[in-house]
Design an enzyme around this catalytic site. Sequence first.
Site: not given
Lengths: 415, 327
Positions: B61, B130
Amino acid sequence: MLKDLNIPRMGSVENARLVAWKVQIGEAYAAGDTLYEIETDKTTTEVEADEAGVLASQLASEGDEFKVGDRIGQWAAAGTNAATLRTLLGGEPAPLTAVEVEPVAAPAHLLASLETGLRPLPRSAAAGQRISPLARRLAALHRVDPGTLQGSGPRGRITGKDILKASASTSSAESALVVQAAAPVSSAAPPVVVEGQSTFLPHSMRRRTIANRMVQAAAIPSLTADMEIDLSALLARRRTMPGVSVLALVAHEAVASLLDHPRLNAHWHDDGMLQWDTVHLGIAVDTPDGLVVPVINHAERLNPLGLTHAIAERADKARNGRLRLDEMEGGTFTISNPGSVGPVIRAEALLNPPQVALLGLPGMVRTPLAIPDGDGWSIAVRPVLRASLTFDHRALDGGPVIEYLNTLKSRIESL
Amino acid sequence: MSHEVMGYNAAMGLGLVEEMRTDESIFIMGQGVVTGGWFGMEKGLVAEFGADRVIDCGISEAFEAGLAAGASIVGMKPVINMGFGDFALIAGDEIYHKLAKWRYMHGLDVPMTAVIIFPIGAMGGAGPEHSSCTEVLGMHFPGLKVVVPSTPEDAKGLMKAALREPNPVLFHSVQGLGWSRGDVPLDPDFVVPIGKAVTRRAGADLTIVTYGSMVPRSLEAAETLSTEGIECEVIDLRSLVPLDWDHVLASVTRTHRAMVVHEAFRTAGPGAEIAAQIQERIFFELEAPVLRLGAKDFPLCQSADLEQAAIPSAGSIADTARQLMAI
């Protein structure tokens, strides 16, 4: 440091005239002492000091006219001596006369935000009350004194709606002043006083207010319906109720009838009717200074004796000029009783806007009436009241008005 | 131009495809984008635009966001899908410092068009790492634009607007709405301007300020309340930066009561800022304090049932509205 002395906010009052200073320049006073006396459109009031101090200057003369909030003088803290006072005054600008004091220019963006709502009631005026922020701003905008209100929110909190409701009921007073500016009562030529034959009497503030309100009321398309009511039953009933006045008994039945016909207990607004579930009863009282209409709040909660006392108390205060402003505002229906002054035959009156109906009571007369008698009729001399109901024809048609009078007649005749 | 009923993720993908067809500088990177993306948004992209513009990445990321900053400076228009918004925290330096600040720090007189996709929120037991709602971070660091669409139509329209925007946009796609369907305009010129809120339901008694997953729930609560005589105005902010203050303040000026509802945690969530500004700017229009309703302040539960109990429901929104009306 010098502080300003401003005309205080009093209900819906906008204009005031200085009657007399009660404290002289340099004189010390205590909290609660009377500083000066002012005449407003409704009454004459003594203005008291909030805290102790020394009067530093008088920026207005007796007879000058002002708007609420205008500065009329300056004061210094208690104990300020004459020399200090002179020093303080040295730096001050020349005394102002009774003109609008221009505020120091604020930055444009600040002004804009003030105009869009950041001008609430000052903290001092809202102190000790449960009041929402919105209500605080609306109270300042509509010049409603929240101290006179019972809040409808939880634990008596005053809401914006409460303020708007109160404002609607006093809007007549404000609009009267607007009319004053737009269409002053005028005669064509200025008065010419002929020495020894005529005298010029300037209008009092109250007279001007009455004149303007009458011009305003006369512009309303109104009609009057009369009904003949036999008072025999009422007078008989009264003999069982010591201390109760005839007026109070009639008013009691008029108020009770209004609860059955709420359309008459309402205020006219251009975009709708404000109908009231409670009756704030105005009673027109003739005084040496002119007509005033004190209001009895929640008249429907009073019995005839309570109403007798309330009417007497208000009338007495009116005649002595001791009515408070909040005792003259917020009426939803008015009774005019010229019959108490003399034996008038008919009691048509002008409306008390924004109210839509007014009950006029002439003198009671004893008159022959055709009375049902068996299968036929007989003539009897009876005490009769020819009540007049004047109504705003924009708000009401004849039907509901006659129905109201029918209810009133049957209530009074079957007491 | 016609409309088509489609899912939220598909509509977002359609917005991206339409812009990629007209603007060759747009490319997309992320984990699994070549195979259609984790939630199907990128389905079919590689077949149409090729592997040069649809680039699969490993778990990287920070690299992806850093690349987006650099690529945007030289005139490319990168779209980065973080997979889960939670993972964007790994790229925090690149997003909140580089992307947000470089136009200012370096006086760059060039646009920096970049879209970082943050899938946010509960999706039925994905667990505390998440399911985060991180949109408040984009509000806190100046220099970014922040959008959260609540309908397929807005998902498409805001994606297109983001790709035409000269500043980096944090595009929050709502996982809980990923499979919701709705009418989407097929007109390639259709965009939803960034910074414009929309009133989803008009009402006179109170204003519910919300966005994202809480829009449908607020509307459901409003219908329940309507049967009790409480009429709620429901505002879908759509953009959090810039936030459509005029729209919010105008509504609260009419209703005099406001509450903010979001899925993000209540404490220091977006609602804290919104409530504070309403009170600062129109205090004297208010009948009552501005209330906030958000997720309960603990790490979101793994169990799907407990997860739903932790975030606002139509029932808890209605309860808060009743409480607000009683003040």
